[in-house]
Design an enzyme around this catalytic site. Structure first.
Site, PDB file in Angstrom:
ATOM      1  N   ASN A  12       0.769  -1.062   0.165  1.00 54.43           N
ATOM      2  CA  ASN A  12      -0.121  -0.076   0.120  1.00 54.43           C
ATOM      3  C   ASN A  12       0.764   1.400   0.065  1.00 54.43           C
ATOM      4  O   ASN A  12       1.412   1.454   0.831  1.00 54.43           O
ATOM      5  CB  ASN A  12      -0.860   0.067   1.330  1.00 54.43           C
ATOM      6  CG  ASN A  12      -1.689   1.098   1.225  1.00 54.43           C
ATOM      7  OD1 ASN A  12      -1.967   2.199   0.450  1.00 54.43           O
ATOM      8  ND2 ASN A  12      -2.319   1.388   2.629  1.00 54.43           N
ATOM      9  N   TRP A  13       1.135   2.005  -1.126  1.00 57.79           N
ATOM     10  CA  TRP A  13       1.952   3.137  -1.145  1.00 57.79           C
ATOM     11  C   TRP A  13       1.327   4.244  -0.806  1.00 57.79           C
ATOM     12  O   TRP A  13       1.965   5.419  -0.677  1.00 57.79           O
ATOM     13  CB  TRP A  13       2.324   3.161  -2.852  1.00 57.79           C
ATOM     14  CG  TRP A  13       2.980   1.983  -3.394  1.00 57.79           C
ATOM     15  CD1 TRP A  13       3.449   0.850  -2.762  1.00 57.79           C
ATOM     16  CD2 TRP A  13       3.696   2.184  -4.627  1.00 57.79           C
ATOM     17  NE1 TRP A  13       4.066   0.170  -3.840  1.00 57.79           N
ATOM     18  CE2 TRP A  13       4.130   0.767  -4.918  1.00 57.79           C
ATOM     19  CE3 TRP A  13       3.384   2.896  -5.854  1.00 57.79           C
ATOM     20  CZ2 TRP A  13       4.644   0.662  -6.016  1.00 57.79           C
ATOM     21  CZ3 TRP A  13       3.789   2.341  -7.128  1.00 57.79           C
ATOM     22  CH2 TRP A  13       4.301   1.447  -7.251  1.00 57.79           C
ATOM     23  N   LYS A  14       0.021   4.210  -0.208  1.00 60.72           N
ATOM     24  CA  LYS A  14      -0.494   5.546   0.437  1.00 60.72           C
ATOM     25  C   LYS A  14      -0.334   6.624  -0.648  1.00 60.72           C
ATOM     26  O   LYS A  14      -0.257   6.493  -1.661  1.00 60.72           O
ATOM     27  CB  LYS A  14      -0.238   5.488   1.774  1.00 60.72           C
ATOM     28  CG  LYS A  14      -0.177   4.320   2.518  1.00 60.72           C
ATOM     29  CD  LYS A  14       0.084   4.730   3.979  1.00 60.72           C
ATOM     30  CE  LYS A  14       0.548   3.263   4.640  1.00 60.72           C
ATOM     31  NZ  LYS A  14       0.652   3.380   6.182  1.00 60.72           N
ATOM     32  N   HIS A  97      -9.754   1.015   4.958  1.00 63.02           N
ATOM     33  CA  HIS A  97      -8.420   1.495   5.610  1.00 63.02           C
ATOM     34  C   HIS A  97      -8.581   2.415   6.923  1.00 63.02           C
ATOM     35  O   HIS A  97      -9.637   3.077   6.625  1.00 63.02           O
ATOM     36  CB  HIS A  97      -7.485   1.768   4.724  1.00 63.02           C
ATOM     37  CG  HIS A  97      -6.113   1.840   5.142  1.00 63.02           C
ATOM     38  ND1 HIS A  97      -5.537   2.827   6.045  1.00 63.02           N
ATOM     39  CD2 HIS A  97      -4.915   0.832   4.846  1.00 63.02           C
ATOM     40  CE1 HIS A  97      -4.388   2.529   6.582  1.00 63.02           C
ATOM     41  NE2 HIS A  97      -4.005   1.535   5.757  1.00 63.02           N
ATOM     42  N   GLU A 169      -5.740  -5.436  10.569  1.00 60.29           N
ATOM     43  CA  GLU A 169      -4.946  -4.527  10.786  1.00 60.29           C
ATOM     44  C   GLU A 169      -5.330  -3.577  11.677  1.00 60.29           C
ATOM     45  O   GLU A 169      -5.989  -2.606  11.616  1.00 60.29           O
ATOM     46  CB  GLU A 169      -4.820  -3.751   9.237  1.00 60.29           C
ATOM     47  CG  GLU A 169      -3.641  -2.909   9.165  1.00 60.29           C
ATOM     48  CD  GLU A 169      -3.531  -2.161   7.818  1.00 60.29           C
ATOM     49  OE1 GLU A 169      -2.555  -2.565   7.290  1.00 60.29           O
ATOM     50  OE2 GLU A 169      -4.432  -1.497   7.459  1.00 60.29           O
ATOM     51  N   SER A 217       3.052  -2.289  10.136  1.00 56.24           N
ATOM     52  CA  SER A 217       4.485  -2.157  10.343  1.00 56.24           C
ATOM     53  C   SER A 217       5.093  -3.367  10.257  1.00 56.24           C
ATOM     54  O   SER A 217       6.373  -3.746  10.672  1.00 56.24           O
ATOM     55  CB  SER A 217       4.786  -1.868  11.994  1.00 56.24           C
ATOM     56  OG  SER A 217       4.353  -0.499  12.078  1.00 56.24           O
ATOM     57  N   GLY A 238       2.674  -1.357   4.366  1.00 53.07           N
ATOM     58  CA  GLY A 238       2.560   0.149   4.132  1.00 53.07           C
ATOM     59  C   GLY A 238       4.113   0.813   3.847  1.00 53.07           C
ATOM     60  O   GLY A 238       4.669   0.555   2.738  1.00 53.07           O
TER      61      GLY A 238
HETATM   62  C1  PEP Z   1      -1.038   0.255   6.071  1.00 46.97           C
HETATM   63  O1  PEP Z   1      -1.162   1.403   6.352  1.00 46.97           O
HETATM   64  O2  PEP Z   1      -1.733  -0.436   5.296  1.00 46.97           O
HETATM   65  C2  PEP Z   1       0.276  -0.158   6.709  1.00 46.97           C
HETATM   66  C3  PEP Z   1       0.398  -1.868   6.870  1.00 46.97           C
HETATM   67  O3  PEP Z   1       1.217   0.290   6.986  1.00 46.97           O
HETATM   68  P1  PEP Z   1       2.549   0.224   7.534  1.00 46.97           P
HETATM   69  O4  PEP Z   1       3.183  -0.978   7.178  1.00 46.97           O
HETATM   70  O5  PEP Z   1       3.416   1.336   7.387  1.00 46.97           O
HETATM   71  O6  PEP Z   1       2.326  -0.051   9.221  1.00 46.97           O
END
Ligand code: PEP
Length: 261
Positions: A12-14, A97, A169, A217, A238
């Site tokens: 997920n590149w956000k 999300h 998540e 994370s 992410g």
């Molecule tokens: C996300 O926002 O979907 C995510 C998994 O972020 P991160 O891995 O940076 O916690």
């Protein structure tokens, strides 16, 4: 990890990377990621980069995923892109999300409608389920998971369930929220609880069949410990998906695990 099914690794590149930077990242990943029968690598770039990437990617290696879309198919919804418009470009769309629930006030009902719109347009929704830190501290995690999951699946038939992907998540584990590293034991319990909810709604076979990922994370060092959890079919990544060394190493860890099974 279930040896009968693929492992899904979703990046997920956000709201990062312009079109040029997105192309460059795909190019770098393409050099490092191999075609593997048992691992599906899914990229969720910004909406702007979606169309050019759909022409550039090696479709044997990568699938595209939107980060969000609008639940009506068309109409006077200025600024929005519908699932109907994305139908021939993406295979997946992230729905629900935490960032959308929190920053854009998405309700359980909005998420339910998006899940339905995705399925109606042949897109698999990757539905994020998880409690905030405040809800966890108040002992409400199960209730929150129950409410989010049952509402999201409210209009989904048993047959349609095959196209659904769930993700546990918790907001507190996401790097841009609290970034607390989840213990694999806690992830296992939450995911077992999610499968139990699916069992109650759709029966035993459906609960075993449905894909459930973990997100929060995850990095190249700990991805193995999450993919090894019984009932986990992959990971939503992410921050680490924006770095080609890290993301390729995560995909590689998934390959290696599959080879060991
Ligand atoms: C996300 O926002 O979907 C995510 C998994 O972020 P991160 O891995 O940076 O916690």
């Amino acid at each position: 990890m279930n040896s009968d099914r693929k492992t899904l690794i979703v990046g997920n590149w956000k709201m990062h990377l312009n079109v040029h930077q997105s192309s460059l990242l795909v190019h770098r990943l393409n050099e490092r990621v191999k075609v593997h029968r048992d691992v599906e690598v899914v990229l969720a770039p910004s909406m702007l980069a979606m169309q050019p990437l759909s022409l550039e990617i090696d479709h044997r290696k990568f699938r595209l995923c939107a980060q969000d879309a609008y639940p009506k198919d068309e109409g006077g919804y200025t600024g929005e892109v519908s699932f109907a418009m994305l139908g021939d470009i993406v295979r997946y769309c992230i729905v629900g999300h935490s960032a959308r629930r929190i920053y854009f006030n998405e309700t359980l009902e909005t998420i339910r409608d998006k899940v339905q719109a995705a399925v109606r347009n042949g897109i698999s929704p990757i539905i994020c389920i998880g409690e905030t830190k405040q809800e966890r501290d108040a002992g409400e995690s199960r209730q929150v998971i129950h409410d989010q999951l049952t509402t999201a699946l409210m209009n989904i038939t048993s047959r349609e369930l095959d196209s659904i992907v769930l993700v546990y998540e918790p907001t507190w584990a996401i790097s841009t929220f609290d970034g607390i590293i989840a213990k694999p034991d806690d992830v296992q319990k939450a995911i077992a609880y999610m499968r139990m909810q699916v069992r109650e709604l759709y029966g035993e076979k459906a609960a075993e069949r449905i894909y459930v990922l973990y997100g929060g994370s995850v990095n190249e060092h700990d991805v193995r410990s999450y993919l090894n959890i019984p009932g986990v079919d992959g990971a939503l990544i992410g921050a680490a998906s924006l770095n080609y060394h890290q993301f390729a190493a995560i995909v590689d860890a998934a390959y290696r695990l599959r080879l060991e099974v």
